[in-house]
Design an enzyme around this catalytic site. Sequence first.
Site, PDB file in Angstrom:
ATOM      1  N   CYS A  73       0.833  -1.207   0.000  1.00 58.20           N
ATOM      2  CA  CYS A  73       0.000   0.000   0.000  1.00 58.20           C
ATOM      3  C   CYS A  73       0.865   1.254   0.000  1.00 58.20           C
ATOM      4  CB  CYS A  73      -0.890  -0.001   1.243  1.00 58.20           C
ATOM      5  SG  CYS A  73      -1.798   1.531   1.411  1.00 58.20           S
ATOM      6  N   CYS A  79      -1.867   6.107   6.763  1.00 61.77           N
ATOM      7  CA  CYS A  79      -3.298   5.855   6.943  1.00 61.77           C
ATOM      8  C   CYS A  79      -3.469   4.962   8.172  1.00 61.77           C
ATOM      9  CB  CYS A  79      -3.832   5.152   5.694  1.00 61.77           C
ATOM     10  SG  CYS A  79      -5.420   4.334   5.926  1.00 61.77           S
ATOM     11  N   CYS A  82      -4.720   0.142   8.432  1.00 59.30           N
ATOM     12  CA  CYS A  82      -4.033  -1.153   8.608  1.00 59.30           C
ATOM     13  C   CYS A  82      -2.920  -1.044   9.639  1.00 59.30           C
ATOM     14  CB  CYS A  82      -3.399  -1.593   7.291  1.00 59.30           C
ATOM     15  SG  CYS A  82      -4.605  -2.059   6.049  1.00 59.30           S
ATOM     16  N   CYS A 159      -7.594   1.863  -2.123  1.00 66.32           N
ATOM     17  CA  CYS A 159      -7.347   1.076  -0.904  1.00 66.32           C
ATOM     18  C   CYS A 159      -7.494  -0.408  -1.221  1.00 66.32           C
ATOM     19  CB  CYS A 159      -8.342   1.483   0.187  1.00 66.32           C
ATOM     20  SG  CYS A 159      -8.315   0.347   1.583  1.00 66.32           S
ATOM     21  N   GLN A 283     -21.839  -7.910   8.759  1.00 61.83           N
ATOM     22  CA  GLN A 283     -20.403  -8.207   8.891  1.00 61.83           C
ATOM     23  C   GLN A 283     -19.659  -7.712   7.652  1.00 61.83           C
ATOM     24  OE1 GLN A 283     -18.969  -9.305  11.523  1.00 61.83           O
ATOM     25  NE2 GLN A 283     -20.576 -10.271  12.718  1.00 61.83           N
ATOM     26  N   TYR A 312     -28.552  -8.936  20.268  1.00 66.83           N
ATOM     27  CA  TYR A 312     -27.769  -8.084  19.369  1.00 66.83           C
ATOM     28  C   TYR A 312     -27.769  -8.718  17.969  1.00 66.83           C
ATOM     29  CZ  TYR A 312     -25.862  -6.797  23.964  1.00 66.83           C
ATOM     30  OH  TYR A 312     -25.704  -6.443  25.271  1.00 66.83           O
ATOM     31  N   GLU A 333     -32.733  -6.638  18.916  1.00 65.55           N
ATOM     32  CA  GLU A 333     -31.856  -5.649  18.303  1.00 65.55           C
ATOM     33  C   GLU A 333     -32.440  -4.258  18.544  1.00 65.55           C
ATOM     34  OE1 GLU A 333     -28.950  -5.267  16.304  1.00 65.55           O
ATOM     35  OE2 GLU A 333     -29.637  -3.193  16.219  1.00 65.55           O
ATOM     36  N   ASP A 381     -23.788 -11.142  20.581  1.00 61.85           N
ATOM     37  CA  ASP A 381     -22.864 -10.557  19.596  1.00 61.85           C
ATOM     38  C   ASP A 381     -22.906  -9.036  19.720  1.00 61.85           C
ATOM     39  OD1 ASP A 381     -21.248  -9.980  17.459  1.00 61.85           O
ATOM     40  OD2 ASP A 381     -22.604 -10.744  15.917  1.00 61.85           O
ATOM     41  N   CYS A 408     -16.186  -8.658  18.719  1.00 60.59           N
ATOM     42  CA  CYS A 408     -15.148  -7.996  17.913  1.00 60.59           C
ATOM     43  C   CYS A 408     -14.144  -7.276  18.799  1.00 60.59           C
ATOM     44  CB  CYS A 408     -15.782  -7.049  16.897  1.00 60.59           C
ATOM     45  SG  CYS A 408     -16.843  -5.831  17.670  1.00 60.59           S
TER      46      CYS A 408
HETATM   47  N1  SAH Z   1     -25.354 -10.475  15.110  1.00 62.43           N
HETATM   48  C1  SAH Z   1     -25.400  -9.497  14.045  1.00 62.43           C
HETATM   49  C2  SAH Z   1     -25.080  -8.080  14.485  1.00 62.43           C
HETATM   50  C3  SAH Z   1     -23.886  -7.868  15.378  1.00 62.43           C
HETATM   51  S1  SAH Z   1     -23.334  -6.208  15.573  1.00 62.43           S
HETATM   52  C4  SAH Z   1     -24.535  -9.930  12.890  1.00 62.43           C
HETATM   53  O1  SAH Z   1     -23.677 -10.791  13.040  1.00 62.43           O
HETATM   54  O2  SAH Z   1     -24.741  -9.405  11.788  1.00 62.43           O
HETATM   55  C5  SAH Z   1     -24.044  -5.713  17.068  1.00 62.43           C
HETATM   56  C6  SAH Z   1     -25.482  -5.286  16.953  1.00 62.43           C
HETATM   57  O3  SAH Z   1     -25.924  -4.903  18.259  1.00 62.43           O
HETATM   58  C7  SAH Z   1     -25.742  -4.089  16.055  1.00 62.43           C
HETATM   59  O4  SAH Z   1     -26.725  -4.432  15.124  1.00 62.43           O
HETATM   60  C8  SAH Z   1     -26.225  -3.004  17.015  1.00 62.43           C
HETATM   61  O5  SAH Z   1     -27.205  -2.161  16.425  1.00 62.43           O
HETATM   62  C9  SAH Z   1     -26.829  -3.818  18.137  1.00 62.43           C
HETATM   63  N2  SAH Z   1     -26.895  -3.171  19.448  1.00 62.43           N
HETATM   64  C10 SAH Z   1     -26.045  -2.266  19.996  1.00 62.43           C
HETATM   65  N3  SAH Z   1     -26.406  -1.968  21.245  1.00 62.43           N
HETATM   66  C11 SAH Z   1     -27.508  -2.697  21.527  1.00 62.43           C
HETATM   67  C12 SAH Z   1     -28.332  -2.829  22.685  1.00 62.43           C
HETATM   68  N4  SAH Z   1     -28.085  -2.139  23.788  1.00 62.43           N
HETATM   69  N5  SAH Z   1     -29.382  -3.683  22.628  1.00 62.43           N
HETATM   70  C13 SAH Z   1     -29.633  -4.390  21.502  1.00 62.43           C
HETATM   71  N6  SAH Z   1     -28.877  -4.320  20.385  1.00 62.43           N
HETATM   72  C14 SAH Z   1     -27.823  -3.477  20.387  1.00 62.43           C
END
Ligand code: SAH
Length: 455
Positions: A73, A79, A82, A159, A283, A312, A333, A381, A408
Amino acid sequence: MLLNKNDKIEIDIDSCGLDGSGVGRYEGMAVFVRCAIPGEKIRAHIIKAKKNYAAGKIEEIIVSSPDRIESPCPVYGRCGGCSFGHMKYEAEIRAKENHVKECFRRIGGLNPEFEETLAAKKIYGYRNKAQFPVRKDGDKLLMGFYSPRTHRVIHCPGCLLQPPEFEKILGVFENYINEFNVPVYDEESGKGLIRHIYLRKGTASGEIAVCPVINGKSLPAEDELVKMLTACCESIKTVVINENPESTNVVTGEKCRTVYGPGYITDTLCGLEFRLSPLSFYQVNRDQAERLYGKAAEYACLTGKETVLDLYCGTGTIGLTMAKNAGRIIGVEVIPEAIEDAGINAETNGIENARFICADASKAAEELKTEGIKPDVVILDPPRKGCAREVLETVAEMKPERIVYVSCDPATLARDCGIFRELGYETVKAAACDMFPRTGHCETVACLTRSFASR
Ligand code: SAH
């Protein structure tokens, strides 16, 4: 002070962090050297000296590591996108793996079985989403990424992590901004109109969504912009304008207005079709997401009867890909657009055993518990900050057999798994899945089971 600014020292590098800095010890004190690699001997120029640590830059590599490569790059290092471009991919994977293990050990006090990391097959061109800040430096128009730890925009044409169409689309915006004199946003004064260009591409479908984020209600000559975009790239399926009038680091605002196409794109993932609105999470690395979800499904160990609570859940991706092996799925969500997508995604894929709730995870979990719902498996998640303590407590009180935690951020994952241990759940195994090659980000999935003592 052991070291002073501008000192020159020789140092052996023995580990490295996720920001790509090598770490060595100088008379016991940690010295961080950008782009130095474990195994190297470096002459470092000290640029920052504190009581307990110092930071330096490489002045000379005295002994070079066999893991060192030249980054392909042209803006690598300037930047902030990375951090592993100077290392072979195997070395990056080792660094990420060590980081996850260290987090479990140091933060969570845990030592789960660590399964083989799901390393990516493709280390460039894997991203399906980018949010390019638009700024002006004098007369110069900049669209790119922030330099490390600042909000200075580095122009990043081509990029290597993004799909090639994104560069063409930025070119259209450059012409459009110049031709129609569109005022560019200035973070300090809060004035100017165009803030970010947010782009998303369905890796499998090829469909592209273009979403300019603006500090106002509309852009000049929107019809003309749509014409210019669609003429340049026929994969553009929708153009959505997002309003963000706030003085904030958060890229998108709450309001979207569709000016072309249906307002969303679709993509296929694990054999299902997903509709993705701009404000819905998806993702960023589709190919690795399939492998991540595969691992999550393995950890969930479903037999067809289970009630699965997917907290989530975004657009419902994890739960829906498990639905055929479960009794029922309940997804939670907080973003309304994502929940709307989730409901439609269930319908499109003929999934009838899924229900979605738009609410904060802790409130929804509490209500479901009061309703008497007893999930067999809970999927978590959360975003980088991890779960609120109430979520962990309510989940534990629901007494699921297994918890699958997708994260993550290894540090908050380890913290939450440590709390789960107090609440009667043992982290038995974990695997890292590299969703973000070359960058300092790292995804992990952990499997927790109810410990014998809490039965
Ligand atoms: N499991 C999904 C999304 C994961 S990202 C996937 O794999 O695609 C995390 C998600 O949590 C996001 O969509 C975000 O909007 C949501 N989020 C964040 N804070 C939250 C909360 N307090 N209660 C419920 N959802 C929440």
